[in-house]
Design a protein around this motif. Sequence first.
Motif, PDB file in Angstrom:
ATOM      1  N   GLY A   2       0.799  -1.218   0.000  1.00 37.61           N
ATOM      2  CA  GLY A   2       0.000   0.000   0.000  1.00 37.61           C
ATOM      3  C   GLY A   2       0.832   1.268   0.000  1.00 37.61           C
ATOM      4  O   GLY A   2       0.496   2.236  -0.685  1.00 37.61           O
ATOM      5  N   LEU A   3       1.910   1.288   0.784  1.00 37.07           N
ATOM      6  CA  LEU A   3       2.751   2.492   0.841  1.00 37.07           C
ATOM      7  C   LEU A   3       3.425   2.787  -0.496  1.00 37.07           C
ATOM      8  O   LEU A   3       3.346   3.923  -0.983  1.00 37.07           O
ATOM      9  CB  LEU A   3       3.796   2.360   1.945  1.00 37.07           C
ATOM     10  N   PRO A   4       4.090   1.810  -1.127  1.00 37.10           N
ATOM     11  CA  PRO A   4       4.694   2.124  -2.425  1.00 37.10           C
ATOM     12  C   PRO A   4       3.670   2.530  -3.477  1.00 37.10           C
ATOM     13  O   PRO A   4       3.900   3.456  -4.257  1.00 37.10           O
ATOM     14  CB  PRO A   4       5.400   0.828  -2.825  1.00 37.10           C
ATOM     15  N   LEU A   5       2.519   1.863  -3.472  1.00 37.29           N
ATOM     16  CA  LEU A   5       1.472   2.211  -4.433  1.00 37.29           C
ATOM     17  C   LEU A   5       0.951   3.623  -4.181  1.00 37.29           C
ATOM     18  O   LEU A   5       0.735   4.403  -5.113  1.00 37.29           O
ATOM     19  CB  LEU A   5       0.331   1.205  -4.373  1.00 37.29           C
ATOM     20  N   GLY A   6       0.754   3.979  -2.918  1.00 36.58           N
ATOM     21  CA  GLY A   6       0.309   5.326  -2.582  1.00 36.58           C
ATOM     22  C   GLY A   6       1.318   6.382  -2.989  1.00 36.58           C
ATOM     23  O   GLY A   6       0.955   7.458  -3.462  1.00 36.58           O
ATOM     24  N   ILE A   7       2.605   6.090  -2.817  1.00 33.66           N
ATOM     25  CA  ILE A   7       3.645   7.036  -3.214  1.00 33.66           C
ATOM     26  C   ILE A   7       3.634   7.230  -4.723  1.00 33.66           C
ATOM     27  O   ILE A   7       3.716   8.357  -5.221  1.00 33.66           O
ATOM     28  CB  ILE A   7       5.023   6.559  -2.712  1.00 33.66           C
ATOM     29  N   VAL A   8       3.516   6.127  -5.464  1.00 34.49           N
ATOM     30  CA  VAL A   8       3.497   6.216  -6.929  1.00 34.49           C
ATOM     31  C   VAL A   8       2.269   6.985  -7.404  1.00 34.49           C
ATOM     32  O   VAL A   8       2.374   7.869  -8.269  1.00 34.49           O
ATOM     33  CB  VAL A   8       3.548   4.811  -7.561  1.00 34.49           C
ATOM     34  N   LEU A   9       1.096   6.679  -6.847  1.00 32.04           N
ATOM     35  CA  LEU A   9      -0.119   7.371  -7.275  1.00 32.04           C
ATOM     36  C   LEU A   9      -0.073   8.857  -6.914  1.00 32.04           C
ATOM     37  O   LEU A   9      -0.541   9.699  -7.684  1.00 32.04           O
ATOM     38  CB  LEU A   9      -1.348   6.723  -6.648  1.00 32.04           C
ATOM     39  N   HIS A  10       0.490   9.182  -5.758  1.00 31.72           N
ATOM     40  CA  HIS A  10       0.626  10.591  -5.370  1.00 31.72           C
ATOM     41  C   HIS A  10       1.566  11.315  -6.318  1.00 31.72           C
ATOM     42  O   HIS A  10       1.312  12.463  -6.695  1.00 31.72           O
ATOM     43  CB  HIS A  10       1.140  10.687  -3.936  1.00 31.72           C
ATOM     44  N   GLU A  11       2.637  10.646  -6.708  1.00 29.16           N
ATOM     45  CA  GLU A  11       3.585  11.270  -7.634  1.00 29.16           C
ATOM     46  C   GLU A  11       2.950  11.503  -9.004  1.00 29.16           C
ATOM     47  O   GLU A  11       3.168  12.545  -9.624  1.00 29.16           O
ATOM     48  CB  GLU A  11       4.824  10.392  -7.781  1.00 29.16           C
ATOM     49  N   VAL A  12       2.143  10.566  -9.450  1.00 24.68           N
ATOM     50  CA  VAL A  12       1.463  10.730 -10.738  1.00 24.68           C
ATOM     51  C   VAL A  12       0.472  11.887 -10.682  1.00 24.68           C
ATOM     52  O   VAL A  12       0.386  12.695 -11.604  1.00 24.68           O
ATOM     53  CB  VAL A  12       0.751   9.412 -11.138  1.00 24.68           C
ATOM     54  N   LYS A  13      -0.260  11.984  -9.574  1.00 24.02           N
ATOM     55  CA  LYS A  13      -1.312  12.997  -9.463  1.00 24.02           C
ATOM     56  C   LYS A  13      -0.774  14.383  -9.135  1.00 24.02           C
ATOM     57  O   LYS A  13      -1.226  15.378  -9.687  1.00 24.02           O
ATOM     58  CB  LYS A  13      -2.317  12.578  -8.401  1.00 24.02           C
ATOM     59  N   HIS A  14       0.210  14.463  -8.200  1.00 21.04           N
ATOM     60  CA  HIS A  14       0.646  15.758  -7.699  1.00 21.04           C
ATOM     61  C   HIS A  14       2.087  16.123  -8.049  1.00 21.04           C
ATOM     62  O   HIS A  14       2.557  17.176  -7.638  1.00 21.04           O
ATOM     63  CB  HIS A  14       0.512  15.800  -6.169  1.00 21.04           C
ATOM     64  N   GLY A  15       2.794  15.272  -8.709  1.00 19.61           N
ATOM     65  CA  GLY A  15       4.198  15.567  -9.006  1.00 19.61           C
ATOM     66  C   GLY A  15       5.129  14.897  -8.011  1.00 19.61           C
ATOM     67  O   GLY A  15       4.854  13.817  -7.517  1.00 19.61           O
ATOM     68  N   ALA A  16       6.211  15.566  -7.709  1.00 21.60           N
ATOM     69  CA  ALA A  16       7.250  14.979  -6.866  1.00 21.60           C
ATOM     70  C   ALA A  16       6.740  14.664  -5.459  1.00 21.60           C
ATOM     71  O   ALA A  16       5.914  15.378  -4.910  1.00 21.60           O
ATOM     72  CB  ALA A  16       8.439  15.922  -6.773  1.00 21.60           C
ATOM     73  N   VAL A  17       7.260  13.597  -4.897  1.00 23.67           N
ATOM     74  CA  VAL A  17       6.892  13.170  -3.553  1.00 23.67           C
ATOM     75  C   VAL A  17       8.044  13.481  -2.616  1.00 23.67           C
ATOM     76  O   VAL A  17       9.192  13.152  -2.900  1.00 23.67           O
ATOM     77  CB  VAL A  17       6.596  11.657  -3.516  1.00 23.67           C
ATOM     78  N   GLU A  18       7.734  14.130  -1.519  1.00 31.23           N
ATOM     79  CA  GLU A  18       8.750  14.428  -0.514  1.00 31.23           C
ATOM     80  C   GLU A  18       8.800  13.252   0.460  1.00 31.23           C
ATOM     81  O   GLU A  18       7.916  13.083   1.295  1.00 31.23           O
ATOM     82  CB  GLU A  18       8.390  15.715   0.221  1.00 31.23           C
TER      83      GLU A  18
END
Length: 75
Positions: A2-18
């Motif tokens: 869930g965490l890696p998938l959430g990070i990838v989806l957040h990056e796709v939707k909002h750009g870079a992930v901190e």
Amino acid sequence: MGLPLGIVLHEVKHGAVELASPRVVFPTVIWVFYLVLLAFRLVTGLRGKIPSYMAVCGFHAVPMSLVFELFLAGA
């Protein structure tokens, strides 16, 4: 998963992930704790009070991480 998938989806939707943000760090620490707990129980075969206390601490860490995240997001 869930965490890696959430990070990838957040990056796709909002750009870079901190990755150092509390929204990523706190859940990751909790999942690592549960992984250590599971490994500890499997390796030692320990049953009883110690693993149950560790599980309770991990369970209480989940709402505490939410409170910390909301507190740090407001700061």
